[in-house]
Design a protein around this motif. Sequence first.
Motif, PDB file in Angstrom:
ATOM      1  N   GLN B  54      36.619  29.311  36.633  1.00  0.00           N
ATOM      2  CA  GLN B  54      35.767  29.485  35.308  1.00  0.00           C
ATOM      3  C   GLN B  54      36.937  29.714  34.045  1.00  0.00           C
ATOM      4  O   GLN B  54      37.810  30.314  34.144  1.00  0.00           O
ATOM      5  CB  GLN B  54      34.776  30.569  35.532  1.00  0.00           C
ATOM      6  CG  GLN B  54      33.667  30.536  36.549  1.00  0.00           C
ATOM      7  CD  GLN B  54      32.603  31.513  36.323  1.00  0.00           C
ATOM      8  OE1 GLN B  54      32.195  31.694  35.430  1.00  0.00           O
ATOM      9  NE2 GLN B  54      32.590  32.238  37.431  1.00  0.00           N
ATOM     10  N   LEU B  55      36.323  29.286  32.837  1.00  0.00           N
ATOM     11  CA  LEU B  55      36.903  29.739  31.881  1.00  0.00           C
ATOM     12  C   LEU B  55      35.823  30.496  30.636  1.00  0.00           C
ATOM     13  O   LEU B  55      34.832  29.565  30.517  1.00  0.00           O
ATOM     14  CB  LEU B  55      37.444  28.645  31.047  1.00  0.00           C
ATOM     15  CG  LEU B  55      38.086  29.094  29.946  1.00  0.00           C
ATOM     16  CD1 LEU B  55      39.541  29.744  30.361  1.00  0.00           C
ATOM     17  CD2 LEU B  55      38.593  27.560  28.958  1.00  0.00           C
ATOM     18  N   ILE B  56      35.869  31.778  30.757  1.00  0.00           N
ATOM     19  CA  ILE B  56      35.005  32.452  30.122  1.00  0.00           C
ATOM     20  C   ILE B  56      35.376  32.880  28.518  1.00  0.00           C
ATOM     21  O   ILE B  56      36.436  33.685  28.392  1.00  0.00           O
ATOM     22  CB  ILE B  56      34.805  33.760  31.025  1.00  0.00           C
ATOM     23  CG1 ILE B  56      33.851  33.278  32.093  1.00  0.00           C
ATOM     24  CG2 ILE B  56      33.613  34.741  30.136  1.00  0.00           C
ATOM     25  CD1 ILE B  56      33.704  34.440  33.307  1.00  0.00           C
ATOM     26  N   ALA B  57      34.796  32.750  27.548  1.00  0.00           N
ATOM     27  CA  ALA B  57      35.403  32.751  26.237  1.00  0.00           C
ATOM     28  C   ALA B  57      34.254  32.986  25.294  1.00  0.00           C
ATOM     29  O   ALA B  57      32.975  32.747  25.384  1.00  0.00           O
ATOM     30  CB  ALA B  57      36.172  31.628  26.083  1.00  0.00           C
ATOM     31  N   ALA B  58      34.761  33.864  24.269  1.00  0.00           N
ATOM     32  CA  ALA B  58      34.125  34.113  23.076  1.00  0.00           C
ATOM     33  C   ALA B  58      34.805  34.193  21.735  1.00  0.00           C
ATOM     34  O   ALA B  58      36.041  34.529  21.987  1.00  0.00           O
ATOM     35  CB  ALA B  58      33.305  35.514  23.448  1.00  0.00           C
ATOM     36  N   GLY B  59      34.025  34.053  20.640  1.00  0.00           N
ATOM     37  CA  GLY B  59      34.675  34.115  19.309  1.00  0.00           C
ATOM     38  C   GLY B  59      35.153  32.690  18.977  1.00  0.00           C
ATOM     39  O   GLY B  59      34.644  31.740  19.422  1.00  0.00           O
TER      40      GLY B  59
END
Lengths: 315, 315, 315, 315
Positions: B54-59
């Motif tokens: 997975q690639l979990i990202a924010a901002g």
Amino acid sequence: MAIPPAPDLPRIVTEIAAEMAAETDRGVVADYIPQLAGVRPDQFGLAVATADGQLIAAGDTGVPFSIQSVSKVFTLALALGRHGNAVWERVGREPSGDPFNSIVQLEHERGRPRNPFINAGAIAVTDAILSQYAPKEALGEILRFIRFLAGDDDIAIDPAVARSEKQTGFRNVALANFMRSYGIVTGQPDKVLGVYFHHCAIAMSVRQLAMAGRFLAFDGRLAPDGRRAVSARMARQINALMLTCGHYDGSGDFAFRVGLPGKSGVGGGILAVAPGRASIGCWSPGLNTIGNSQLASRALERLARRTGWSVFAAR
Amino acid sequence: MAIPPAPDLPRIVTEIAAEMAAETDRGVVADYIPQLAGVRPDQFGLAVATADGQLIAAGDTGVPFSIQSVSKVFTLALALGRHGNAVWERVGREPSGDPFNSIVQLEHERGRPRNPFINAGAIAVTDAILSQYAPKEALGEILRFIRFLAGDDDIAIDPAVARSEKQTGFRNVALANFMRSYGIVTGQPDKVLGVYFHHCAIAMSVRQLAMAGRFLAFDGRLAPDGRRAVSARMARQINALMLTCGHYDGSGDFAFRVGLPGKSGVGGGILAVAPGRASIGCWSPGLNTIGNSQLASRALERLARRTGWSVFAAR
Amino acid sequence: MAIPPAPDLPRIVTEIAAEMAAETDRGVVADYIPQLAGVRPDQFGLAVATADGQLIAAGDTGVPFSIQSVSKVFTLALALGRHGNAVWERVGREPSGDPFNSIVQLEHERGRPRNPFINAGAIAVTDAILSQYAPKEALGEILRFIRFLAGDDDIAIDPAVARSEKQTGFRNVALANFMRSYGIVTGQPDKVLGVYFHHCAIAMSVRQLAMAGRFLAFDGRLAPDGRRAVSARMARQINALMLTCGHYDGSGDFAFRVGLPGKSGVGGGILAVAPGRASIGCWSPGLNTIGNSQLASRALERLARRTGWSVFAAR
Amino acid sequence: MAIPPAPDLPRIVTEIAAEMAAETDRGVVADYIPQLAGVRPDQFGLAVATADGQLIAAGDTGVPFSIQSVSKVFTLALALGRHGNAVWERVGREPSGDPFNSIVQLEHERGRPRNPFINAGAIAVTDAILSQYAPKEALGEILRFIRFLAGDDDIAIDPAVARSEKQTGFRNVALANFMRSYGIVTGQPDKVLGVYFHHCAIAMSVRQLAMAGRFLAFDGRLAPDGRRAVSARMARQINALMLTCGHYDGSGDFAFRVGLPGKSGVGGGILAVAPGRASIGCWSPGLNTIGNSQLASRALERLARRTGWSVFAAR
């Protein structure tokens, strides 16, 4: 939850001890005091205290040796427990890039040692402990703490070593007085040094050392589900400091080769920590040019490789 | 076998991004070249590439920023792959105890940089790569390697940044020529610097950075069971170097607070590695006094604490 | 043959004293011990002992002040007289480029001080004197020698100053022990420091100081045709050391502005030497940022300019 | 008024040249460029330009050699004449306590060289000259000034030496760029270095050198009553700098042994000044470990002793 040791750990430990027994290039035994100079260089011991409560050992596992700078780990833990983050007002958390007894850095940074594991830093930590205790009491506290960690009341100070250190430790006298001139050390330099020389003169076997280091392997407890010695956070922080600063100006190389937090002493001992897996005591009196035990470093490199315990591995 | 991410990782990542958006003390954006000085300080991005793909990202996860010194990780991996341990003849493996662009240490140690992550060390590594390639080819190799690691062919060099670095990089010119005078750098200093300035000018988003760092999290592979980029041993060694030397003279503090191998750049990016768990890209352009991103450091401290990913924890 | 003083010397001396009385920016009085901190900053004295035996003086010419580091000139002369060139095995003859109490240089050069006029060097010189005498005798010798040079038996040690120095001199304790660790100091550090602190605590007036320095102005004699104190060669050598090293890290500037050999002390005194012409004592307690008397430096600059006594002038 | 030379000066000069011809330990010829490495080590020349206009010489008095760092005296005089005290904003006046090409001090003092006679300082002085002239003009000015001082239009630059310096002078490139990064050097580093390498490549004989140094011996005039080159004050100031800083990290020893202001070059030349008496050129290509001509130093020590010309003597 901690991971159980590989079933072949006893074999690995025995193999490594046999390999080290066959080594001919064993480094040079420290000779600045007669008590260290007289130690036989052909000795080697390795002991591993695992998460499931075993103590797997090989070689000269019961011979007490002078732990010297390994004691800095225990005094730091004690000082942090008593004074918390106030300790960091006196001492930094950065590798020094200098030999263990360098005074250059102190002058460039207004008397504040770079980290608690160089001599100056450990003297400053001892001074912090002395802000609460008289010298004799402080020594008693330190010894009680180590005995508690190891679960072993036989651990003691070698008074002849302490005396000799005091007679020849001019450089440490210089460090303490230098820091005193900047107000980093606040007590009487000779009293601080009295306690410092004595805790460096504690004698332990690799078995005792492995036991005493368990709290660092198990998030501050004496076993994965055991009694708490320090907070989990503090244990991790001490591990971080051991990894970045535990082997003087060979810390980077130890991290590169071994990949475990560790702290060495000029008596030839190294305490290494495999978080979640084991606490490891290793000893051989001959030192490399940087002042770390040559065979103990080599043995720990092999142990980490064969167990896959490097903190930098995916596991 | 790698450990799967905590199920609440997406929540943690989102929370941290929200917390960072609310921070008012964001450090100071580097201003030595106009291309960096013009970056908006209110940006922040966090991306986590996990063991299960997975690639979990924010901002601000897709905004490309100048990776600057983070590129040193990739050029080191490339050089080690090509030249193996011969790289260590030019450059050491110890923390420097000095600022990133210090020349003092070079004079004291006959022109050999302490580690590959200070400017001098990275220039020496670039010189090693140039022993095999012409400058243009070398740059092509570096870029191809990073694109391969990230699985993303859109990664590119920002030519305006490279040009500006060249016009103002007098200190790096000094470092290269100084090492050349000792024979540590063997090529033409201006050619070596041409390649160095260009690879520092590579632009990536935190998503791309997290992807590009997976090989360090997964023992040299792009995923726990994926394609191999470097040997497991080399990945662990690079992680060790990142932990002891990755944040200049703030490396000890980063290890103490975060407990993960990491490499920062003056563009505000940090690549961090949780071995077996994840590769993490984080970015915010404001820097602390030591030159590391203030919010990215803080965000990684929180991420490590909330996930328990510190390499110093028992887990 | 020595050149007689300009007939207008008395006028010049009086003028300078008047000018200095009018100065408002007088520097900062040393405050690390109460005995120095309590000295009134509005004082100034200038005394010139000429080749024809006159003593021309103005201002506070009879007030005794703590000569501090000016004493290093006399102990060096005494040690060279007793031990000859063997003194140079312990201490160098080069300017240090460091503050007066720096320990950095000692570590870089294996404990050997750069010159006899920085604190470490003077401690090493005192240790050389102690190789022949017990501490009390050594102090007696030093005092007798200075009284002989000045032709004045009233010169004495201020015991309160010596005591205070001992209580606060942690940095000098550090220097002595550091040199002891390298074998440069061979005696007991606390005994060496006892003598050192006492000879720094000698009190003299500018009249006495000017008289005591005549041997340096007249090729080793107390007057052009007077009694011999040291050889002509040694007097010249000491002058050379005063010119290159006599004002700590302001030695170059003093040579540039004044052009005379000189030695300053933190008590505000300066002994300056115009070879063949005169020995000069000057004093004002306020110090500049480097630790040399602000007004005494300025007064000597004017004296040298108005008399043309610079050693760098064609005359 | 200047003092006439001792009547036996010709005998002294001839004797010293004969003694030096018999020396077997002649030091080591600089070999970093082929043009210096090829110089025959058995050469020695001594020339003394006296107050009464004589030029007394012995040995290889007409052989041109590369003056190298001796040129720094002339460029400093030129820069001070053009820019006055503004020169001191870029460069200090203190001995460095470091080797001639050290960069350590620069980093510790924000890029400002300690004095104009170490390489960094001379490069900064050259940069000051270039603030007024284009490189070619600047070189023309420097050469014209030296020819005027020496009264000799045959003095010229050796272009092969200048070219070689440029090809191998990586360390000087480092120094110039390092100072440029701090804004101490303001011009293009390569242009500044072009001029610097060329003025170091000026070739002169000891006769020409002795003539060119007269302005320092005679308070700024080419003879006691001759044409003025610089102010009396400036001549004295330059002499002071030569005495404290003229022989790199051997300046203190030169002052101690010889007692005359002097400036050495790696080509084996030394210009020495006996204020009021004489300007002295001396040359022998072999260097001591600090980089000063071994035989020229020794010859000047004997000359000063036999003539009594030490500035520290009573005469």
